[in-house]
Write an enzyme that holds these catalytic residues in place. Structure first.
Site, mmCIF file in Angstrom:
data_model
loop_
_atom_site.group_PDB
_atom_site.id
_atom_site.type_symbol
_atom_site.label_atom_id
_atom_site.label_comp_id
_atom_site.label_asym_id
_atom_site.label_seq_id
_atom_site.Cartn_x
_atom_site.Cartn_y
_atom_site.Cartn_z
ATOM 1 N N ASP A 261 10.356 -33.627 20.509
ATOM 2 C CA ASP A 261 9.090 -33.338 19.812
ATOM 3 C C ASP A 261 8.659 -34.459 18.873
ATOM 4 O O ASP A 261 8.084 -34.213 17.810
ATOM 5 C CB ASP A 261 9.202 -32.029 19.021
ATOM 6 C CG ASP A 261 9.373 -30.820 19.915
ATOM 7 O OD1 ASP A 261 8.906 -30.868 21.067
ATOM 8 O OD2 ASP A 261 9.986 -29.830 19.466
ATOM 9 N N ALA A 262 8.931 -35.692 19.273
ATOM 10 C CA ALA A 262 8.621 -36.825 18.395
ATOM 11 C C ALA A 262 7.676 -37.822 19.043
ATOM 12 O O ALA A 262 7.372 -38.855 18.447
ATOM 13 C CB ALA A 262 9.909 -37.538 17.976
#
Length: 337
Positions: A261-262
């Site tokens: 999720d980056a």
């Protein structure tokens, strides 16, 4: 990073109403939309040459966005225009923009004419929760997502008479069940199934794709996260948000990278948490999940917009596009292609 955004004035392109008026002499059915994405070292005269290229062929610019990051000698632009394919054939258009690309030593110059060019081929990966998958499929059926869904891949087995399976069968979209385990994530089989796709969409796919998978696939992958990144990464973002007592919640579409999720954010939607949600407790997130479902239902349209153009850019694996470029392309042509 600080950014400089050059808002292109009316001299670069007429407004929508003026553009359409200038095409009154043309059969409206022949007016076609085009999109040009450009990246090159910053220099004087780029905007003028792009405008001249389109105008010299009888085209008219509907809108243009230009970004120049501070402290970097790089120029980004995205132009939306209309033209008559009889006066400006598709092959000639490629040649014209190629000439400008060479003139400015461009690293990216991509032209898309959605009405004439083949649709992007995608595969969708999903797990047990299917609200995102269902919304995506129905948006595609309604013509709001101009892509070809080649297949749906899932680590959850669905019975033949379920809504999703019946829908896929009616539309001749293959469904592949690949059960995963700690010992076997089935990534080799997934890669075999998606080799001919332009990009992948993770619609609540609850499995992590390895760095090896990203290196081998070498194309863009987007994820829909039911949280407002960069906060509340990973699992149970709604519970994380509740526990933190936030007053804003949201959903995020972003590129997939090796770090969970980056990846660079494409689009986000937010909603304010008011006192109407005060009845929530640690065991009851129904209101919060309801809001998330609403956000995610809209989010699919936004996340696909970028990829009307982006997959053709052959971006480096694991990085794909910088955050500021992702923001530049977001939500430009929803419901218009």
């Amino acid at each position: 990073m600080n950014l400089t955004q050059r808002r292109v004035p009316q001299v670069f392109g007429l407004g929508r109403s003026s553009s359409i008026r200038s095409f009154k002499s043309i059969d409206s059915s022949s007016i076609t939309r085009g999109i040009h994405v450009f990246q090159c070292p910053d220099a004087v005269g780029i905007v003028a040459k792009l405008s001249e290229c389109i105008a010299s062929r009888g085209g008219n610019i509907l809108g243009a966005d230009v970004f120049v990051p501070e402290n970097k000698n790089v120029f980004y632009s995205r132009s939306e225009f209309i033209f008559d394919p009889v006066k400006w054939p598709r092959l000639q258009m490629d040649e014209d923009f190629l000439r400008i690309s060479k003139m400015f030593d461009a690293t990216r110059s991509v032209v898309r004419v959605p009405k004439l060019d083949p649709k992007f081929k995608i595969a969708v990966l999903a797990s047990k929760q299917e609200h995102c998958l269902i919304d995506l499929l129905h948006s595609w059926q309604d013509g709001r997502l101009p892509v070809d869904i080649t297949r749906v891949i899932s680590n959850h087995d669905r019975f033949p008479n379920t809504h999703v399976i019946r829908f896929l069968e009616r539309n001749s979209i293959p469904y592949h069940y690949l059960g995963t385990s700690k010992e076997n994530n089935r990534e080799d089989e997934i890669l075999d199934l998606v080799q001919n796709t332009d990009f992948l969409v993770l619609a609540r796919y609850m499995q992590l794709l390895s760095g090896k998978f990203l290196q081998r696939y070498r194309k863009d992958i987007i994820n829909i996260h039911h949280g407002l990144l960069p906060s509340f990464k990973g699992g149970h973002p709604s519970k994380q948000a509740f526990d933190a007592g936030v007053k804003l919640i949201g959903a995020t579409s972003h590129f997939v990278t090796e770090e969970l999720d980056a990846g660079p954010i494409i689009e986000q939607m937010v909603i304010i948490v008011s006192t109407l949600c005060s009845h929530l407790n640690s065991g009851n997130f129904s209101c919060l999940y309801s809001v998330m479902n609403i956000l995610l239902s809209h989010q699919f349209g936004f996340c696909f917009l970028f990829f009307q153009v982006a997959p053709s850019l052959s971006l480096p694996p694991h990085y794909h596009f910088s955050c500021h470029v992702a923001k530049m392309f977001r939500c430009k042509l929803y419901f218009t292609w």
